[in-house]
Design a protein around this motif. Structure first.
Motif, mmCIF file in Angstrom:
data_model
loop_
_atom_site.group_PDB
_atom_site.id
_atom_site.type_symbol
_atom_site.label_atom_id
_atom_site.label_comp_id
_atom_site.label_asym_id
_atom_site.label_seq_id
_atom_site.Cartn_x
_atom_site.Cartn_y
_atom_site.Cartn_z
ATOM 1 N N THR A 355 0.848 -1.192 0.000
ATOM 2 C CA THR A 355 0.000 0.000 0.000
ATOM 3 C C THR A 355 0.883 1.241 0.000
ATOM 4 O OG1 THR A 355 -1.746 1.194 1.180
ATOM 5 C CG2 THR A 355 -0.131 0.064 2.528
ATOM 6 N N ASN A 356 0.364 2.324 -0.549
ATOM 7 C CA ASN A 356 1.041 3.613 -0.436
ATOM 8 C C ASN A 356 0.280 4.548 0.494
ATOM 9 O OD1 ASN A 356 -1.158 4.385 -2.044
ATOM 10 N ND2 ASN A 356 0.051 4.293 -3.922
ATOM 11 N N ARG A 357 -0.690 3.997 1.230
ATOM 12 C CA ARG A 357 -1.497 4.800 2.150
ATOM 13 C C ARG A 357 -1.587 4.078 3.497
ATOM 14 N NH1 ARG A 357 -7.050 5.970 -0.618
ATOM 15 N NH2 ARG A 357 -7.096 7.682 0.872
ATOM 16 N N ALA A 358 -0.446 3.819 4.090
ATOM 17 C CA ALA A 358 -0.426 3.097 5.359
ATOM 18 C C ALA A 358 -1.080 3.883 6.478
ATOM 19 C CB ALA A 358 1.020 2.753 5.733
ATOM 20 N N ASP A 359 -1.155 5.206 6.350
ATOM 21 C CA ASP A 359 -1.710 6.026 7.414
ATOM 22 C C ASP A 359 -3.205 5.826 7.602
ATOM 23 O OD1 ASP A 359 -1.715 7.180 4.806
ATOM 24 O OD2 ASP A 359 -2.502 9.028 5.675
ATOM 25 N N ILE A 360 -3.911 5.262 6.595
ATOM 26 C CA ILE A 360 -5.357 5.079 6.733
ATOM 27 C C ILE A 360 -5.730 3.642 7.076
ATOM 28 C CG2 ILE A 360 -5.784 6.932 5.088
ATOM 29 C CD1 ILE A 360 -6.599 4.760 3.064
ATOM 30 N N LEU A 361 -4.745 2.755 7.221
ATOM 31 C CA LEU A 361 -5.044 1.358 7.524
ATOM 32 C C LEU A 361 -5.529 1.203 8.955
ATOM 33 C CD1 LEU A 361 -2.151 -0.582 5.766
ATOM 34 C CD2 LEU A 361 -4.466 -0.171 4.944
ATOM 35 N N ASP A 362 -6.339 0.193 9.182
ATOM 36 C CA ASP A 362 -6.887 -0.077 10.501
ATOM 37 C C ASP A 362 -5.786 -0.566 11.445
ATOM 38 O OD1 ASP A 362 -8.449 -1.922 12.559
ATOM 39 O OD2 ASP A 362 -9.889 -0.532 11.677
ATOM 40 N N ARG A 363 -5.856 -0.123 12.706
ATOM 41 C CA ARG A 363 -4.825 -0.511 13.675
ATOM 42 C C ARG A 363 -4.788 -2.014 13.893
ATOM 43 N NH1 ARG A 363 -5.270 3.893 18.618
ATOM 44 N NH2 ARG A 363 -4.484 5.705 17.461
#
Length: 678
Positions: A355-363
């Motif tokens: 992914t290039n959007r790790a900041d929006i992944l669920d904890r």
């Protein structure tokens, strides 16, 4: 060859053994169905074997009934018609029945037919017509209902058949689109996994040798391959093999390529699937596909499961509640979390995701025990870009003078995909110029085109606009040459590219950290264009919009993120994880917001004032540079050195590299054409 081809296409021709292909099991069953349907329609439309002649009631009344030639009269209720049956000895009296051998009636009849308005009216007319006939010879009408199978088929069976056919066709197409193990033509397989399976026979030609740069990331994934090849080496001491690894990085940095290299090196089954493949229009399909994917993986263990763009289903839950409705994406994520906890660590299944959007992944997805490792795949540095160039230059026909190290220095901030695009674009440019080899200038033109856009030589620009652009770009170039921490200039052009009316190319030094002084010098250089317009023409234009946007973002970051403001202090209001528990948008008060706005304005105003001061002190040099730019439309670092003298700051090595960049010679014919267009 033509005869054989025609013979093969003819279903009625004989096969190799002399047998008729109609008897072959390969004969298409649809031909048989079609023939049956045609025969059925023909029998009903032509009514073969029952072809009474059309006549009228007057003819029947005045001739047939009067002469007592009629044997039976049958009234067909549902069709409102009458069939007349003649006596066999009376057939010879009616020669019109024998006009055609095809239409010749059977002796049994019916022989004639005619329509009626109503059954009651016909009964009265028949009674009146036989008023003079004795009761013994009087004909009593028979009443019947004739079954029309063709009408019944069209009225009842055909609509249902069409609905069922359309339903079957739609879901067959949907099943074909599902791919994977779902198989085509079966709607009940829509919940099956759509993962592509690459096994030992798939001949995946990518391995770690094809992955240039990314040394640390490659080392991490190489260890994953070792986990699968030699698990005992790691488990004999009591350790557990990691369940999954998450590849995180900007677009085009090689995350998917790394996963393919793992598949090529591991020599184990490799399941590849995109995050968007889980989610469909049907509720529950995503969770079903997750279950089926892990079921297949366990059956083929040891293996690797790769989920590309996992943020499609791994987005943090609860951020945007759907008013209590069923969320298919959340159901899919919940099933993925359950499955990743559900298999044993020694089962030999390892999950890779990118992914290039790790900041929006669920904890819950990121915690240890699911994705134990996060492998950061960053933009390549100078040495890594050189390695990537070496890989992409292999298939190209190059001038022997091409140096991958030089090209790497011209592409700071480029990703692996960008470098591949540079190599491809340079080959196209060289082919367009009808060259046999790709030269250095072709690569530089390719870089210019990718960074600045396509050169627009025929764009109509007025003389005043062109002069404004020239002084604007000369302002950038002057300040960048004179300030210590500004990036050294490579070239400046006022030829429009893309949406930009002018552009300046710099060769920045690659830094791991940036100081406040360096950022202030960059801001001052960026504001040099607007300052030059105001000092020269005493008015400003919209040409500095992109510069102002860049400077504003940089100043906001200095104050609110990097803690570079004395009044705000060492405070950062930036959530780098992107998963803040706070429900409000700004983690500071309105008073602090006002202070941030003031500090940002102070920084920008100070940089702008400084830019005007530098240009005033070097007014004559700035004017000469702008006039040279108006004359030649493209100037290089040597031109600045001739006007302002040798640059006092910067790395001597970097300055020497800039001088090695070849200068494209503009022909007089090209310059004349551009002047006319302006």
């Amino acid at each position: 060859m033509t005869e054989n081809k025609d013979q093969n296409n003819n279903p009625f021709s004989k096969g190799k053994n002399g047998n008729n292909l109609l008897k072959s099991p390969k004969f298409n069953a649809y031909w048989i169905y079609g023939l049956i349907a045609v025969a059925f329609i023909a029998l009903n439309l032509l009514n073969i074997g029952q072809n009474p002649k059309e006549t009228s009631w007057q003819t029947v009344k005045n001739k047939m009934i009067k002469n007592q030639d009629v044997e039976r009269i049958v009234v067909v209720r549902n069709l409102l018609e009458v069939n007349v049956y003649l006596k066999s000895e009376s057939l010879d009296k009616y020669p019109d029945l024998f006009e055609s051998s095809f239409d010749s009636p059977s002796k049994s009849g019916p022989h004639y037919t005619f329509p009626i308005g109503s059954i009651e009216q016909f009964a009265n007319q028949l009674e009146s017509a036989q008023s003079n006939i004795s009761d013994l010879n009087r004909i009593e009408p028979e009443y019947t209902t004739q079954q029309n199978y063709f009408s019944d088929f069209l009225g009842w069976i055909l609509p249902f058949a069409l609905i069922i056919g359309i339903w079957f066709y739609v879901f067959r197409r949907m099943s074909k689109g599902s791919g994977g193990s779902g198989g085509a033509g079966n709607i009940f397989n829509v919940g099956k996994s759509k993962a592509k399976v690459f096994d030992k026979e798939s001949n995946i030609n990518i391995n770690f040798k094809d992955v240039a740069g990314l040394a640390e990331a490659k080392e991490e994934v190489e260890e994953i391959v070792e986990f699968l090849k030699h698990p005992q080496r790691y488990t004999k001491l009591g350790g557990k093999i990691p369940k999954g690894a998450l590849l995180v990085g900007p677009p085009g940095t090689g995350k998917t390529l790394l996963a393919k290299a793992v598949a090529g090196e591991a020599n184990v089954p490799f399941f590849s699937m995109s995050g968007s493949d889980f989610v469909e229009m049907f509720v529950g399909v995503g969770a079903s596909r997750v279950r089926d994917l892990f079921k297949q993986a366990k059956e083929k263990s040891p293996c690797i499961v790769f989920i590309d763009e996992i943020d499609a289903i791994g987005r943090a839950r609860g951020k945007n509640p759907n008013m209590g409705s069923n969320d298919e994406r959340e159901n899919t994520l919940n099933q993925l979390l359950t499955e990743m906890d559900g298999f044993d660590t020694n089962s030999g299944v390892i999950i890779l995701a990118a992914t290039n959007r790790a900041d929006i992944l669920d904890r819950a997805l990121m915690r240890a025990g699911r994705f134990d490792r996060q492998i950061h795949v960053e933009l390549p540095d100078l040495n890594e870009r050189r390695e990537i160039f070496e890989v992409h230059l292999r298939p190209l026909k190059l001038d022997p003078k091409i140096d991958p190290a030089f090209l790497a220095k011209q592409t700071p901030g480029f990703s692996g995909a960008d470098i591949a695009n540079v190599c491809n674009e340079s080959a196209l440019i060289a082919a367009r110029r009808k060259k046999d080899l790709i030269e250095k200038q072709d690569f530089l033109d390719a870089i210019d085109r990718i960074v600045g856009g396509l050169e627009k030589k025929n764009k109509i620009i007025s003389v005043d606009e062109k002069k404004t652009i020239a002084f604007h770009e000369a302002g950038h170039a002057t300040i960048s040459w004179l300030l210590e921490y500004a990036h050294p200039l490579v070239k400046v052009t006022i030829v429009p590219r893309g949406k930009a009316l002018g552009a300046a190319w710099y060769l920045p030094e690659e830094r791991s950290i940036t100081t406040k002084e360096q950022m202030l010098d960059e801001m001052c250089s960026t504001l040099g264009g607007r300052a030059a317009e105001e000092l020269t023409f005493e008015k400003i234009s919209t040409g500095a919009q992109n510069d102002l946007e860049k400077v504003t973002k940089q100043a906001i970051a200095m104050v609110s993120i990097f803690g570079m403001s004395d009044k705000i202090g060492n405070v950062s209001y930036y959530d780098s994880t992107g998963q803040s528990d706070y429900s409000f948008s700004k983690p500071y008060s309105e008073k602090t917001a006002e202070l941030i706005d003031k500090e940002v304005k102070i920084l920008i105003d100070a940089s702008y004032k400084r830019a005007k001061q530098v240009l005033l002190e070097n007014k004559e040099g700035h004017r000469k540079l702008a006039e040279l730019l108006l004359e030649r439309e493209v100037i290089f670092s040597e031109d600045l050195e001739a006007i302002f003298g040798k640059r006092k700051f910067g790395s001597p090595k970097l300055e020497e590299e800039i001088k090695q960049i070849p200068k494209k010679e503009e022909s007089k014919e090209e310059n004349d054409t551009e002047s006319k267009a302006v």
